[in-house]
Design an enzyme around this catalytic site. Structure first.
Site, mmCIF file in Angstrom:
data_model
loop_
_atom_site.group_PDB
_atom_site.id
_atom_site.type_symbol
_atom_site.label_atom_id
_atom_site.label_comp_id
_atom_site.label_asym_id
_atom_site.label_seq_id
_atom_site.Cartn_x
_atom_site.Cartn_y
_atom_site.Cartn_z
ATOM 1 N N MET A 133 83.843 54.117 41.129
ATOM 2 C CA MET A 133 85.284 53.864 41.028
ATOM 3 C C MET A 133 85.795 53.343 42.375
ATOM 4 O O MET A 133 86.978 53.472 42.694
ATOM 5 C CB MET A 133 86.020 55.143 40.611
ATOM 6 C CG MET A 133 85.590 55.628 39.232
ATOM 7 S SD MET A 133 86.838 56.588 38.372
ATOM 8 C CE MET A 133 86.985 57.978 39.454
ATOM 9 N N GLY A 134 84.901 52.752 43.159
ATOM 10 C CA GLY A 134 85.317 52.185 44.439
ATOM 11 C C GLY A 134 85.472 53.256 45.503
ATOM 12 O O GLY A 134 84.912 54.348 45.387
ATOM 13 N N GLY A 169 77.470 57.897 50.282
ATOM 14 C CA GLY A 169 76.859 58.445 49.066
ATOM 15 C C GLY A 169 76.599 57.333 48.048
ATOM 16 O O GLY A 169 75.508 57.240 47.458
ATOM 17 N N HIS A 170 77.606 56.461 47.849
ATOM 18 C CA HIS A 170 77.404 55.319 46.940
ATOM 19 C C HIS A 170 76.328 54.380 47.487
ATOM 20 O O HIS A 170 75.507 53.850 46.738
ATOM 21 C CB HIS A 170 78.703 54.524 46.778
ATOM 22 C CG HIS A 170 79.852 55.305 46.225
ATOM 23 N ND1 HIS A 170 80.924 55.691 46.988
ATOM 24 C CD2 HIS A 170 80.083 55.775 44.980
ATOM 25 C CE1 HIS A 170 81.785 56.355 46.242
ATOM 26 N NE2 HIS A 170 81.297 56.429 45.016
ATOM 27 N N GLY A 194 74.690 60.067 41.334
ATOM 28 C CA GLY A 194 74.479 61.040 42.407
ATOM 29 C C GLY A 194 74.419 62.465 41.874
ATOM 30 O O GLY A 194 75.123 62.817 40.924
HETATM 31 O O1 PAF Z 1 81.362 59.228 39.384
HETATM 32 C C1 PAF Z 1 82.207 58.318 39.227
HETATM 33 O O2 PAF Z 1 82.634 57.662 40.173
HETATM 34 C C2 PAF Z 1 82.751 58.039 37.838
HETATM 35 O O3 PAF Z 1 82.885 59.209 37.095
HETATM 36 C C3 PAF Z 1 81.930 56.996 37.062
HETATM 37 C C4 PAF Z 1 80.517 57.478 36.779
HETATM 38 C C5 PAF Z 1 81.881 55.701 37.857
HETATM 39 C C6 PAF Z 1 82.601 56.695 35.718
HETATM 40 O O4 PAF Z 1 83.886 56.190 35.885
#
Ligand code: PAF
Length: 287
Positions: A30-31, A36-37, A149
């Protein structure tokens, strides 16, 4: 890195990647991207996948309009981070592309009990909102590996259930929690903490460390709760559960467990979790 906004282009790009013999690695976000991302994108790139990262703030998983309105949106910084972390295709669909009827879109994936406990108990409908959007991301992307994650452990388990139950041609890859040197698990919510709040928040990782030595489920729960309370955390739960079903373990159980922790610090809900080893307690009755 390519940037795509339409569902049609995204579907075509994933199909062409597979047609050229590559595997697609999907990193849904979700940006407000952080390290972590990045670790998810890097894991997908290291596995040799064509890395497709999506950024979509999904209104259907928010219970609270204020939370949605104040959710951080940092598209330029996100694009730079995604490119630096191995993303090949960045997908940023509009609300209209994803949910033409917005939050009123009726088609929903209902997860059942796994979506109603722990985080789901406090946020009714949240996990169905997550499942609905992830299902759509997977349907548009097609066969792929889905990188999630372990930080949101309940979400990871719920998505494994959905992928299995609906027979998506998808392999779910769970990636380890990324922590600051202090031990604090990275989260988009950490930016809302003051310096003092960050110190209190360390009670979560300390609580996990207190569960490092095997003990009965009840003993581990008690240890973790005590550490969180002492740190000044308003404890939502400190549980020890089966790592696959999330059913709480009791003192007659033995083997691998998962500690799930949640608490409020300065009004910010923080989560943490980790593997624990459970041994039978002295007061367990045989069954
Ligand atoms: O973990 C997140 O950021 C959200 O729940 C996801 C998996 C992108 C779904 O909108």
């Amino acid at each position: 890195m390519e940037r795509i906004a339409s569902v049609a282009d995204w579907r075509a790009r994933a199909q062409s990647a597979r047609a050229s013999g590559r595997r697609v690695g999907l990193v849904p976000t979700m940006g407000a991207l952080h390290a972590g991302h990045e670790s998810l994108m890097r894991a997908a790139a290291a596995a040799g996948d064509v890395v497709v990262t999506t950024i979509f703030v999904n209104p259907r998983q928010f219970n609270n309009a204020a939370d949605l309105a104040t959710y951080p949106r940092t598209p330029d910084a996100d694009a730079a981070r995604a490119a630096d972390s191995g993303t090949d295709v960045l997908v940023e669909p509009s609300l209209d592309e994803m949910w033409p009827l917005g939050e009123a879109t009726p088609t929903t994936v209902h997860l059942g009990p796994i979506g109603e406990v722990f985080e789901g108990a406090d946020r009714p409908g949240h996990f169905d909102g997550v499942a609905s959007v992830v299902a759509k991301l997977l349907i548009v992307t097609g066969p792929c590996r889905l990188y999630l994650g372990e930080k949101d452990y309940q979400q990871l388990v719920a998505m494994r259930q959905m992928v299995r139950d609906l027979a998506f041609d998808v392999e779910v890859v769970g990636c380890a929690i990324v922590r600051e040197e202090s031990g604090l698990a990275l989260s988009s919510r950490n930016v809302r903490l003051s310096d003092a709040g960050r110190v209190v928040a360390l009670g979560l990782s300390r609580a996990l460390a207190s569960a490092g030595e095997p003990a009965s489920a009840g003993e581990l729960r008690a240890r973790m709760r005590a550490v969180m309370l002492e740190a000044g955390i308003d404890v939502a739960y400190a549980e020890v559960v089966d790592p696959v079903s999330l059913v709480p373990l009791d003192d007659a159980d033995e083997g691998e467990g998962r500690a799930l922790l949640a608490g409020l610090v300065e009004g910010v809900r923080l989560l943490d979790n980790g593997p624990v080893r459970v041994i039978r307690g002295n007061r367990a009755t045989s069954h």
